[in-house]
Write a protein that holds these residues in place. Structure first.
Motif, mmCIF file in Angstrom:
data_model
loop_
_atom_site.group_PDB
_atom_site.id
_atom_site.type_symbol
_atom_site.label_atom_id
_atom_site.label_comp_id
_atom_site.label_asym_id
_atom_site.label_seq_id
_atom_site.Cartn_x
_atom_site.Cartn_y
_atom_site.Cartn_z
ATOM 1 N N PRO A 51 0.831 -1.207 0.000
ATOM 2 C CA PRO A 51 0.000 0.000 0.000
ATOM 3 C C PRO A 51 0.868 1.261 0.000
ATOM 4 C CG PRO A 51 -0.025 -1.019 2.165
ATOM 5 C CD PRO A 51 0.730 -1.936 1.248
ATOM 6 N N TYR A 52 0.402 2.271 -0.693
ATOM 7 C CA TYR A 52 1.107 3.546 -0.737
ATOM 8 C C TYR A 52 0.508 4.481 0.300
ATOM 9 C CZ TYR A 52 2.841 8.000 -2.386
ATOM 10 O OH TYR A 52 3.439 9.231 -2.469
ATOM 11 N N ASP B 178 4.040 9.017 4.399
ATOM 12 C CA ASP B 178 5.319 8.380 4.699
ATOM 13 C C ASP B 178 6.338 8.521 3.569
ATOM 14 O OD1 ASP B 178 4.231 7.591 7.093
ATOM 15 O OD2 ASP B 178 3.729 5.563 6.381
ATOM 16 N N ASP B 179 5.923 9.112 2.464
ATOM 17 C CA ASP B 179 6.807 9.242 1.309
ATOM 18 C C ASP B 179 7.539 10.583 1.373
ATOM 19 O OD1 ASP B 179 6.300 8.987 -2.306
ATOM 20 O OD2 ASP B 179 8.095 9.039 -1.078
ATOM 21 N N HIS B 180 8.831 10.528 1.734
ATOM 22 C CA HIS B 180 9.623 11.743 1.881
ATOM 23 C C HIS B 180 10.657 11.891 0.774
ATOM 24 C CE1 HIS B 180 7.774 12.247 5.775
ATOM 25 N NE2 HIS B 180 8.097 10.998 6.076
ATOM 26 N N ARG B 181 10.416 11.245 -0.339
ATOM 27 C CA ARG B 181 11.366 11.314 -1.446
ATOM 28 C C ARG B 181 11.225 12.638 -2.185
ATOM 29 N NH1 ARG B 181 9.453 6.355 -4.758
ATOM 30 N NH2 ARG B 181 7.517 7.256 -4.054
ATOM 31 N N ALA B 182 12.334 13.067 -2.748
ATOM 32 C CA ALA B 182 12.311 14.215 -3.647
ATOM 33 C C ALA B 182 12.294 13.666 -5.065
ATOM 34 C CB ALA B 182 13.533 15.084 -3.429
#
Length: 182
Positions: free
Chosen positions: A95-96, A100-104
């Motif tokens: 699951p997305y 929680d997604d801290h990507r650049a």
């Protein structure tokens, strides 16, 4: 990259830790490349699994460096087939969670420029039939001899030669048609 020699193979079969490390250093990059080219979801983990099995079965090996290399790629092929079959039976679903997604993210242009080389190579390989792709990857990426490739794939040396010749000719034709080579 260390060269895999009969002396190194003998020392590794005898269980010498330095020799085991040298065998890993000589073969692991090629095994990982072979697994990556065949679409492994986690080529590094499979590579480690191959070597754990190899080290357990090392005392049974014969054939010097050639036998060790052939057995290693036979293990890699078997692990890859197992992974692909497992993936077909039960796809991985994660699951997305946006919080929680801290990507650049890079720009689309930067991603495209970085990816074009590997995408073209994969597209060229995908243009081959399975037998040709298998033989070309084992011969070129893994660096196996004709005899080792024949043993790994369960084909005759003559069949390997034909698959390699036809595969390379097909790659050349496809690459020229897509403007990849001059």
């Amino acid at each position: 990259m260390n060269a895999l020699t009969d002396e190194l193979s003998t020392a590794a079969i005898a269980g010498e830790p330095g020799a085991l490390r040298s065998v890993y250093d000589a073969l692991a990059p090629r095994v990982a490349g072979y697994l990556r080219a065949h679409g492994s979801a986690d080529p590094e983990a499979l590579t480690h699994d191959v070597f754990l099995t190899l080290y357990q079965r090392m005392p049974e090996l014969t054939g010097g460096a050639a036998g060790l290399r052939t057995f290693t790629f036979s293990l890699a092929h078997a692990r890859l087939v197992d992974e692909l079959r497992a993936r077909q039976r039960q796809p991985v679903s994660v699951p997305y969670v946006p919080e929680d997604d801290h990507r650049a993210s890079d720009s689309a242009e930067a991603v495209a420029v970085r990816a074009i080389g590997s995408e073209q190579a994969v597209a060229l390989l995908e243009s081959l039939n399975e037998g040709q792709r298998e033989v070309v990857l084992l011969r070129v990426v893994a660096g196996l001899s004709l005899e080792e490739t024949a043993a790994t794939t369960g084909r005759s040396v003559g069949a390997v030669k034909q698959l390699q010749r036809r595969g390379l000719l097909a790659l050349r034709t496809t690459a020229r048609a897509h403007g990849v080579t001059p």
